[in-house]
Design a protein around this motif. Structure first.
Motif, short mmCIF file in Angstrom:
data_model
loop_
_atom_site.label_atom_id
_atom_site.label_comp_id
_atom_site.label_asym_id
_atom_site.label_seq_id
_atom_site.Cartn_x
_atom_site.Cartn_y
_atom_site.Cartn_z
N SER A 1 34.74 33.83 48.43
CA SER A 1 35.21 32.55 49.39
C SER A 1 36.67 32.54 48.97
N SER A 2 37.12 32.53 47.54
CA SER A 2 38.25 32.05 47.34
C SER A 2 39.33 33.37 46.92
N HIS A 3 38.73 34.58 47.14
CA HIS A 3 39.39 35.70 46.56
C HIS A 3 40.19 36.27 47.98
N GLY B 1 38.06 43.25 44.88
CA GLY B 1 36.93 42.03 44.73
C GLY B 1 35.34 42.66 44.91
N THR C 1 26.13 40.91 45.45
CA THR C 1 27.50 40.54 45.25
C THR C 1 28.31 41.59 46.22
N LEU D 1 31.98 40.41 43.18
CA LEU D 1 32.13 39.21 43.10
C LEU D 1 30.95 38.64 43.83
N THR D 2 30.49 37.22 43.31
CA THR D 2 29.52 36.47 43.92
C THR D 2 30.13 35.74 45.30
N GLU E 1 30.47 32.67 46.14
CA GLU E 1 31.26 31.78 45.85
C GLU E 1 32.63 32.22 45.52
N GLN E 2 32.78 33.29 44.50
CA GLN E 2 33.82 33.99 44.05
C GLN E 2 34.59 34.49 45.01
#
Length: 369
Positions: free
Chosen positions: A177-179, A168, A231, A171-172, A174-175
């Motif tokens: 948070s769901s990874h 991961g 990130t 990742l930003t 936002e990304q």
């Protein structure tokens, strides 16, 4: 890992390299020494598994990655080697405790061992080598309530590009948070968690997951990857094994690129391991892995910073666990050999009577802060 282990076998005083199996045609037809900067060996690599398995040899060091592969795919290779009459030592973390992958997979390995009159030993530094340190510490405790083990490295120079996507990095928020990292790390380190519990005589009835990420304060340009400021540049996690609602075993990891997060407890040296036991007495040990640029020749030779040398030291230690086990493995009775079969004499472990903090378990000072 292949280069590190190959170098270890070539340099080992009690081992003779008999053959080298490579997985791509462009690597075939090359002297084994050329892969790791060693002198000419006279052993020429082959991409034909049939040709390699026809070689008269006692043991195969199996070093193929377990990322992007299922346990069944790994066992298809391993079983074929075992049936050919060659013992197998492997360094795939996902295979450290084959029992957790089900009775059918274990039966396939055991059948292959019986047919070939051979033994299979999954090993490495994490898990396996570090668990040996944990067991040695536990042998000096009158009571063990819970254990904690964590691997910590800068992955900036790690030479597997797919690792970065899996973990991961980049990742930003936002990304991120769901990874969900749990499936990957439960695959890689779940075997160590359950093996440790089995070693101490308990079966886990629940595994809980905890993960945290940190973000880069600057752009990080790694040899195989780039992480932009803002990130994900660091991750840490814990797999917590519970018995009757009490945390008994924790297997953790912490991996970063660029700068280590300042708000996290500093790692051992430039990278290494932490082990903690809660009990009587309580114990904490940490160690750094280090090597030198002068240790590497040929394709392994390149100038590395201290953190790059730390992770190379970890890979070197993983290879050493495999290489050094070969003579004893060749003397072992046929079958699967795990760390549970080699445990030093341990004191009785009472995990029914816990102390304060059992809902969290053992932890190295500050490691969850």
């Amino acid at each position: 890992m292949g280069k590190q282990t190959l170098k270890g076998i070539i340099n080992h005083p009690d081992l003779d390299l008999a053959g080298l199996w490579v997985h791509s045609p462009e690597k075939a037809g090359i002297d084994a020494g050329d892969f790791c900067g060693a002198d000419s060996t006279g052993v020429i690599s082959s991409a034909s598994v049939e040709d390699v398995l026809a070689i008269d040899a006692d043991c195969v060091a199996y070093l193929a990655t377990d990322l992007r592969r299922t346990p069944a795919e790994l066992v298809a290779d391993i079983g074929r080697i075992l049936r050919s009459g060659k013992n197998v030592v492997g360094v795939q973390a996902s295979m450290n405790f084959p029992t957790i992958h089900g009775e059918d997979l274990v039966a396939e390995l055991e059948d292959a061992c019986r047919e070939g009159n051979t033994s299979y030993y999954p090993t490495g530094i994490n898990a396996n080598g570090s668990q040996t340190v944990l067991a040695a510490m536990a042998s000096m405790c009158q009571r063990v309530e819970s254990t904690y083990l964590c691997e910590m490295y800068n992955f900036e120079t790690y030479e597997d590009p797919e690792v970065f996507g899996y973990f991961g990095y980049g990742l930003t928020p936002e990304q991120a948070s769901s990874h969900d990292l749990r499936p990957l790390f439960e695959y890689l380190f779940g075997p160590a968690l359950h093996m440790t519990a089995r070693w101490f005589g308990v079966e886990l009835d629940e595994v809980r997951w905890d993960q945290e990420v940190a973000y880069a304060e600057r752009d990080v340009v790694a040899p195989l990857f780039r992480v932009d400021a803002g990130t994900v540049s660091a991750i840490r996690f814990n797999l917590d094994g519970y018995v009757d609602g009490q945390c008994r075993v924790t297997q953790g990891g912490c991996y970063w690129l660029g700068d280590y997060p300042r708000h996290w407890e500093a790692p051992p040296g430039e990278g290494g391991y932490r082990v903690a036991i809660k009990g009587e007495p309580e114990m904490q040990v940490q160690w750094a892995t280090r090597t030198r640029n002068e240790s590497f020749r040929g394709p392994l030779a390149k100038e590395r910073n201290a953190e790059g040398l730390a992770i190379m030291g970890g890979l070197m230690a993983t290879a050493a666990r495999a290489v050094n086990s070969i003579p004893e493995l060749c003397r072992a009775a046929p079958g699967i050999v795990t760390l549970c079969d080699q445990a030093p004499l341990l004191p009785p472990v009472d995990w029914r009577r816990g102390g304060v903090g059992d809902t969290e378990g053992a932890v190295f000072a500050g490691a969850r802060n």
